[in-house]
Design a protein around this motif. Structure first.
Motif, PDB file in Angstrom:
ATOM      1  N   ALA A 183       0.823  -1.217   0.000  1.00  0.00           N
ATOM      2  CA  ALA A 183       0.000   0.000   0.000  1.00  0.00           C
ATOM      3  C   ALA A 183       0.861   1.273   0.000  1.00  0.00           C
ATOM      4  CB  ALA A 183      -0.980   0.017   1.179  1.00  0.00           C
ATOM      5  N   GLY A 184       2.152   1.111  -0.229  1.00  0.00           N
ATOM      6  CA  GLY A 184       3.046   2.269  -0.309  1.00  0.00           C
ATOM      7  C   GLY A 184       3.534   2.797   1.036  1.00  0.00           C
ATOM      8  N   TYR A 185       3.055   2.194   2.137  1.00  0.00           N
ATOM      9  CA  TYR A 185       3.370   2.732   3.478  1.00  0.00           C
ATOM     10  C   TYR A 185       4.751   2.317   3.956  1.00  0.00           C
ATOM     11  CZ  TYR A 185      -1.536   3.969   4.009  1.00  0.00           C
ATOM     12  OH  TYR A 185      -2.772   4.520   3.853  1.00  0.00           O
ATOM     13  N   TYR A 186       5.516   3.294   4.418  1.00  0.00           N
ATOM     14  CA  TYR A 186       6.819   2.979   5.000  1.00  0.00           C
ATOM     15  C   TYR A 186       7.165   4.071   6.006  1.00  0.00           C
ATOM     16  CZ  TYR A 186       8.862   6.696   2.185  1.00  0.00           C
ATOM     17  OH  TYR A 186       9.151   7.915   1.647  1.00  0.00           O
ATOM     18  N   SER A 187       8.239   3.843   6.725  1.00  0.00           N
ATOM     19  CA  SER A 187       8.766   4.829   7.678  1.00  0.00           C
ATOM     20  C   SER A 187      10.280   4.768   7.512  1.00  0.00           C
ATOM     21  CB  SER A 187       8.377   4.429   9.094  1.00  0.00           C
ATOM     22  OG  SER A 187       8.997   3.187   9.415  1.00  0.00           O
ATOM     23  N   PRO A 188      11.001   5.730   8.105  1.00  0.00           N
ATOM     24  CA  PRO A 188      12.465   5.643   8.018  1.00  0.00           C
ATOM     25  C   PRO A 188      12.993   4.302   8.550  1.00  0.00           C
ATOM     26  CG  PRO A 188      11.809   7.799   8.843  1.00  0.00           C
ATOM     27  CD  PRO A 188      10.557   6.973   8.754  1.00  0.00           C
ATOM     28  N   THR A 189      12.373   3.782   9.612  1.00  0.00           N
ATOM     29  CA  THR A 189      12.795   2.484  10.173  1.00  0.00           C
ATOM     30  C   THR A 189      12.598   1.370   9.153  1.00  0.00           C
ATOM     31  OG1 THR A 189      11.933   3.288  12.270  1.00  0.00           O
ATOM     32  CG2 THR A 189      12.499   0.938  12.165  1.00  0.00           C
ATOM     33  N   VAL A 190      11.460   1.370   8.504  1.00  0.00           N
ATOM     34  CA  VAL A 190      11.165   0.326   7.518  1.00  0.00           C
ATOM     35  C   VAL A 190      12.134   0.432   6.334  1.00  0.00           C
ATOM     36  CG1 VAL A 190       9.430  -0.484   5.872  1.00  0.00           C
ATOM     37  CG2 VAL A 190       8.742   0.117   8.191  1.00  0.00           C
ATOM     38  N   ALA A 191      12.392   1.654   5.889  1.00  0.00           N
ATOM     39  CA  ALA A 191      13.318   1.847   4.762  1.00  0.00           C
ATOM     40  C   ALA A 191      14.710   1.313   5.119  1.00  0.00           C
ATOM     41  CB  ALA A 191      13.388   3.328   4.395  1.00  0.00           C
ATOM     42  N   GLU A 192      15.093   1.497   6.370  1.00  0.00           N
ATOM     43  CA  GLU A 192      16.397   1.011   6.812  1.00  0.00           C
ATOM     44  C   GLU A 192      16.423  -0.520   6.849  1.00  0.00           C
ATOM     45  OE1 GLU A 192      17.737   3.300  10.221  1.00  0.00           O
ATOM     46  OE2 GLU A 192      19.078   1.632  10.713  1.00  0.00           O
ATOM     47  N   LEU A 193      15.326  -1.124   7.297  1.00  0.00           N
ATOM     48  CA  LEU A 193      15.225  -2.588   7.304  1.00  0.00           C
ATOM     49  C   LEU A 193      15.387  -3.138   5.892  1.00  0.00           C
ATOM     50  CD1 LEU A 193      12.113  -3.244   9.615  1.00  0.00           C
ATOM     51  CD2 LEU A 193      14.490  -3.836  10.106  1.00  0.00           C
ATOM     52  N   VAL A 194      14.765  -2.459   4.941  1.00  0.00           N
ATOM     53  CA  VAL A 194      14.806  -2.908   3.543  1.00  0.00           C
ATOM     54  C   VAL A 194      16.243  -2.812   3.019  1.00  0.00           C
ATOM     55  CG1 VAL A 194      14.018  -2.342   1.205  1.00  0.00           C
ATOM     56  CG2 VAL A 194      12.389  -2.388   3.089  1.00  0.00           C
TER      57      VAL A 194
END
Ligand SMILES: [Zn+2]
Length: 243
Positions: A183-194
């Motif tokens: 759904a396009g949702y992310y956060s800085p934490t999620v982007a870092e995990l990726v």
């Protein structure tokens, strides 16, 4: 991606290449097959050169700029209609694409990637995915369960990001390089995990006239059911300026 003057090629996003059935409430994500075929041949006629998502990023890394006339076609969720209705068109026109798969939905009929209130729908089978991969279609990860990652505890988000990569690499016997946020949702934490999981880039569903310079928050242009006429489509599918 720091050069202010860089123009980024359009990265376009589709979901379902099909006509919506009678009971479907949210119809925006459906592109009728005949219209999809017209849109693809329109892009070919305009002289666009198709790059898979990872090829586009690779090109930038090698050259420090994006390819002139480049374009990237992405499809989210891995619906079976992509094989039935889009793949023949792509093969015919020699168009590359990247499909983002929900790992737990492969070979399943599921509601996980549907809007609330919708009924379940068929996803690509393993055999269909492997056949498409042999014809140059790239497969990226769209998580394990299509949960909204910014809402999850970090451990659960990490599982969604890492486990899907593992499962897709097992299936395809090649590196899974790109990710699309459910759904396009992310956060800085999620982007870092990726990033830490080893993906080279991640895609949002944000659309704007300027493209994010962050390779883990790349904008896409979503083609919707209301983009009925080719002139609307052409106007929408334009290169982005990076900020
Ligand atoms: Zn999705």
């Amino acid at each position: 991606m720091r050069n202010d003057s860089v123009v980024r090629p359009p990265i376009i996003l589709y979901h379902k290449i099909d006509k919506p059935g009678r009971g479907v409430l949210v119809r925006g994500g459906f592109t009728p097959p005949a219209r999809f075929a017209k849109q693809m041949s329109c892009l070919k006629k305009q002289g666009f050169v198709f790059y898979s998502a990872s090829e586009l990023i690779d090109y930038y890394r090698e050259n420090g700029s994006f390819p002139h006339n480049g374009i990237t076609l992405t499809l989210d969720d891995g619906w079976q209609d992509n094989y039935i209705n889009a793949f023949p068109v792509l093969k015919d026109l020699g168009i590359k694409a990247t499909i983002f798969l929900v790992a737990s939905c492969i070979g399943e009929t599921s509601k996980k990637a549907m809007a609330p209130g919708e009924t379940e729908r068929a996803h690509l089978s393993r055999a269909e995915i492997l056949e498409m991969a042999r014809h140059g279609i790239e497969f990226g990860s769209h998580s394990v369960n299509h949960k909204w990652l910014h809402d999850l505890p970090p451990d659960e988000a990490r599982f969604e990001v890492e486990e899907s990569k593992k499962q897709l690499e097992n299936l395809l016997q090649q590196s899974c390089k790109v990710f699309a946020y459910p759904a396009g949702y992310y956060s800085p934490t999620v982007a870092e995990l990726v990033q830490n999981a080893g993906y080279m880039a991640a895609f949002t569903t944000t659309y704007g006239p300027t493209g994010s310079p962050d390779p883990y928050a790349l904008n896409r242009i979503e083609v919707l059911r209301r983009d009925r006429f080719l002139y609307q489509f052409k106007r929408k599918v334009q290169p982005l300026k990076t900020t």
